[in-house]
Design a protein around this motif. Structure first.
Motif, PDB file in Angstrom:
ATOM      1  N   VAL A  62     -22.203  -1.822  52.061  1.00 40.35           N
ATOM      2  CA  VAL A  62     -22.051  -1.398  53.450  1.00 40.35           C
ATOM      3  C   VAL A  62     -20.750  -2.001  53.966  1.00 40.35           C
ATOM      4  CG1 VAL A  62     -23.030  -1.442  55.777  1.00 40.35           C
ATOM      5  CG2 VAL A  62     -24.552  -1.283  53.792  1.00 40.35           C
ATOM      6  N   ILE A  63     -19.945  -1.176  54.620  1.00 41.48           N
ATOM      7  CA  ILE A  63     -18.684  -1.672  55.179  1.00 41.48           C
ATOM      8  C   ILE A  63     -18.649  -1.389  56.672  1.00 41.48           C
ATOM      9  CG2 ILE A  63     -17.421  -1.359  53.021  1.00 41.48           C
ATOM     10  CD1 ILE A  63     -16.069   1.111  54.329  1.00 41.48           C
ATOM     11  N   THR A  64     -17.816  -2.136  57.360  1.00 42.98           N
ATOM     12  CA  THR A  64     -17.542  -1.887  58.766  1.00 42.98           C
ATOM     13  C   THR A  64     -16.212  -2.548  59.106  1.00 42.98           C
ATOM     14  OG1 THR A  64     -18.508  -1.863  60.990  1.00 42.98           O
ATOM     15  CG2 THR A  64     -18.741  -3.915  59.725  1.00 42.98           C
ATOM     16  N   TYR A  65     -15.670  -2.201  60.243  1.00 42.10           N
ATOM     17  CA  TYR A  65     -14.408  -2.751  60.702  1.00 42.10           C
ATOM     18  C   TYR A  65     -14.599  -3.358  62.082  1.00 42.10           C
ATOM     19  CZ  TYR A  65     -12.295   0.088  57.006  1.00 42.10           C
ATOM     20  OH  TYR A  65     -11.966   0.633  55.798  1.00 42.10           O
ATOM     21  N   THR A  66     -13.859  -4.422  62.355  1.00 39.33           N
ATOM     22  CA  THR A  66     -13.812  -4.990  63.701  1.00 39.33           C
ATOM     23  C   THR A  66     -12.351  -5.130  64.103  1.00 39.33           C
ATOM     24  OG1 THR A  66     -13.810  -7.298  62.942  1.00 39.33           O
ATOM     25  CG2 THR A  66     -15.962  -6.301  63.437  1.00 39.33           C
ATOM     26  N   LEU A  67     -12.129  -5.139  65.390  1.00 38.18           N
ATOM     27  CA  LEU A  67     -10.778  -5.386  65.885  1.00 38.18           C
ATOM     28  C   LEU A  67     -10.384  -6.821  65.568  1.00 38.18           C
ATOM     29  CD1 LEU A  67     -11.121  -3.719  69.406  1.00 38.18           C
ATOM     30  CD2 LEU A  67     -10.130  -2.714  67.335  1.00 38.18           C
ATOM     31  N   THR A  68      -9.111  -7.066  65.394  1.00 37.23           N
ATOM     32  CA  THR A  68      -8.660  -8.436  65.097  1.00 37.23           C
ATOM     33  C   THR A  68      -8.904  -9.373  66.271  1.00 37.23           C
ATOM     34  OG1 THR A  68      -6.405  -7.816  65.717  1.00 37.23           O
ATOM     35  CG2 THR A  68      -6.954  -7.734  63.373  1.00 37.23           C
ATOM     36  N   ALA A  69      -9.095  -8.829  67.459  1.00 32.39           N
ATOM     37  CA  ALA A  69      -9.381  -9.659  68.633  1.00 32.39           C
ATOM     38  C   ALA A  69     -10.843 -10.124  68.658  1.00 32.39           C
ATOM     39  CB  ALA A  69      -9.070  -8.891  69.909  1.00 32.39           C
ATOM     40  N   GLU A  70     -11.700  -9.513  67.835  1.00 27.15           N
ATOM     41  CA  GLU A  70     -13.112  -9.902  67.794  1.00 27.15           C
ATOM     42  C   GLU A  70     -13.297 -11.034  66.799  1.00 27.15           C
ATOM     43  OE1 GLU A  70     -15.680  -6.041  68.640  1.00 27.15           O
ATOM     44  OE2 GLU A  70     -14.252  -5.712  67.008  1.00 27.15           O
ATOM     45  N   ASN A  71     -14.257 -11.926  67.063  1.00 30.28           N
ATOM     46  CA  ASN A  71     -14.403 -13.118  66.216  1.00 30.28           C
ATOM     47  C   ASN A  71     -15.241 -12.905  64.959  1.00 30.28           C
ATOM     48  OD1 ASN A  71     -17.099 -13.240  67.007  1.00 30.28           O
ATOM     49  ND2 ASN A  71     -16.742 -14.827  68.534  1.00 30.28           N
ATOM     50  N   GLY A  72     -15.991 -11.822  64.852  1.00 29.95           N
ATOM     51  CA  GLY A  72     -16.750 -11.543  63.641  1.00 29.95           C
ATOM     52  C   GLY A  72     -18.025 -12.345  63.478  1.00 29.95           C
ATOM     53  N   HIS A 102      -9.021   5.808  70.654  1.00 36.45           N
ATOM     54  CA  HIS A 102      -9.592   4.610  70.039  1.00 36.45           C
ATOM     55  C   HIS A 102      -8.463   3.612  69.771  1.00 36.45           C
ATOM     56  CE1 HIS A 102      -8.060   7.097  66.780  1.00 36.45           C
ATOM     57  NE2 HIS A 102      -7.926   5.976  66.095  1.00 36.45           N
ATOM     58  N   PRO A 103      -8.820   2.345  69.541  1.00 42.19           N
ATOM     59  CA  PRO A 103      -7.785   1.356  69.220  1.00 42.19           C
ATOM     60  C   PRO A 103      -7.094   1.705  67.903  1.00 42.19           C
ATOM     61  CG  PRO A 103      -9.839   0.280  69.819  1.00 42.19           C
ATOM     62  CD  PRO A 103     -10.135   1.737  69.670  1.00 42.19           C
ATOM     63  N   THR A 104      -5.783   1.661  67.881  1.00 36.99           N
ATOM     64  CA  THR A 104      -5.045   2.028  66.677  1.00 36.99           C
ATOM     65  C   THR A 104      -4.390   0.830  65.984  1.00 36.99           C
ATOM     66  OG1 THR A 104      -3.097   2.510  68.017  1.00 36.99           O
ATOM     67  CG2 THR A 104      -4.557   4.363  67.514  1.00 36.99           C
ATOM     68  N   GLY A 105      -4.687  -0.369  66.471  1.00 44.63           N
ATOM     69  CA  GLY A 105      -4.089  -1.567  65.879  1.00 44.63           C
ATOM     70  C   GLY A 105      -4.807  -2.005  64.608  1.00 44.63           C
ATOM     71  N   SER A 106      -4.407  -3.127  64.077  1.00 40.83           N
ATOM     72  CA  SER A 106      -5.000  -3.682  62.861  1.00 40.83           C
ATOM     73  C   SER A 106      -6.483  -3.985  63.059  1.00 40.83           C
ATOM     74  CB  SER A 106      -4.278  -4.965  62.455  1.00 40.83           C
ATOM     75  OG  SER A 106      -2.935  -4.687  62.161  1.00 40.83           O
ATOM     76  N   LYS A 107      -7.232  -3.859  61.964  1.00 40.49           N
ATOM     77  CA  LYS A 107      -8.672  -4.129  61.992  1.00 40.49           C
ATOM     78  C   LYS A 107      -9.064  -4.911  60.747  1.00 40.49           C
ATOM     79  CE  LYS A 107      -9.508   0.143  64.484  1.00 40.49           C
ATOM     80  NZ  LYS A 107      -8.153   0.655  64.465  1.00 40.49           N
ATOM     81  N   TYR A 108     -10.119  -5.734  60.898  1.00 34.60           N
ATOM     82  CA  TYR A 108     -10.669  -6.451  59.758  1.00 34.60           C
ATOM     83  C   TYR A 108     -11.682  -5.563  59.034  1.00 34.60           C
ATOM     84  CZ  TYR A 108      -8.822 -10.803  61.714  1.00 34.60           C
ATOM     85  OH  TYR A 108      -8.007 -11.788  62.197  1.00 34.60           O
ATOM     86  N   LEU A 109     -11.652  -5.605  57.710  1.00 37.81           N
ATOM     87  CA  LEU A 109     -12.637  -4.914  56.885  1.00 37.81           C
ATOM     88  C   LEU A 109     -13.699  -5.923  56.457  1.00 37.81           C
ATOM     89  CD1 LEU A 109     -13.808  -2.651  55.079  1.00 37.81           C
ATOM     90  CD2 LEU A 109     -12.137  -3.354  53.335  1.00 37.81           C
ATOM     91  N   TRP A 110     -14.960  -5.601  56.743  1.00 40.09           N
ATOM     92  CA  TRP A 110     -16.096  -6.442  56.363  1.00 40.09           C
ATOM     93  C   TRP A 110     -16.957  -5.689  55.354  1.00 40.09           C
ATOM     94  CZ3 TRP A 110     -16.563 -11.311  58.476  1.00 40.09           C
ATOM     95  CH2 TRP A 110     -15.758 -11.588  59.581  1.00 40.09           C
ATOM     96  N   VAL A 111     -17.435  -6.391  54.333  1.00 45.81           N
ATOM     97  CA  VAL A 111     -18.213  -5.777  53.267  1.00 45.81           C
ATOM     98  C   VAL A 111     -19.471  -6.591  53.000  1.00 45.81           C
ATOM     99  CG1 VAL A 111     -18.211  -5.065  50.839  1.00 45.81           C
ATOM    100  CG2 VAL A 111     -16.116  -4.886  52.183  1.00 45.81           C
ATOM    101  N   ARG A 112     -20.568  -5.867  52.765  1.00 44.89           N
ATOM    102  CA  ARG A 112     -21.812  -6.512  52.338  1.00 44.89           C
ATOM    103  C   ARG A 112     -22.392  -5.725  51.181  1.00 44.89           C
ATOM    104  NH1 ARG A 112     -27.269  -8.043  55.743  1.00 44.89           N
ATOM    105  NH2 ARG A 112     -28.604  -8.175  53.921  1.00 44.89           N
TER     106      ARG A 112
END
Length: 115
Positions: A62-72, A102-112
């Motif tokens: 399962v993957i998801t993305y968060t904005l770099t401004a979010e702490n995760g 939508h936000p077009t800036g960099s995003k973190y990729l999270w994987v589980r």
């Protein structure tokens, strides 16, 4: 969906990965998650439930993305691992031209891994 029995407190949406590079038939992408702020740990509970459903459906990841401004914090609480950062961007081109809502800036990729 997350409820208190009477009211909807949160929802999560998942499907095939948006990126064709991630769309390998064994990966599910969580694309939206919305929880009323007053519900503590609601985001983590929805991510956990989505991972259980993904595993039951035969997905391996399962993957998801968060904005770099979010702490995760919710991602880490749900056992997702930070795998990288993408450069973001727009789907717009000369043809067809699109308006980004939508936000077009960099995003973190999270994987589980769920298998």
């Amino acid at each position: 969906m997350l409820t208190d029995g009477d009211k909807t407190l949160g929802v999560i949406i998942a499907g095939r990965p948006v990126s064709r590079h991630q769309d390998d038939g064994i990966t599910l992408e969580i694309t939206r998650c919305c929880v009323k702020e007053v519900y503590k740990n609601g985001v983590s509970k929805l991510y956990e439930a989505a991972c259980r459903v993904a595993q039951a459906m035969g997905y391996k990841r399962v993957i998801t993305y968060t904005l770099t401004a979010e702490n995760g914090a919710s991602m880490r609480a749900s056992n997702f691992k930070l795998k990288g950062i993408n450069k973001g961007g727009s789907w717009s081109s000369k043809s067809p031209e699109r308006v980004d809502k939508h936000p077009t800036g960099s995003k973190y990729l999270w994987v589980r891994e769920v298998s």
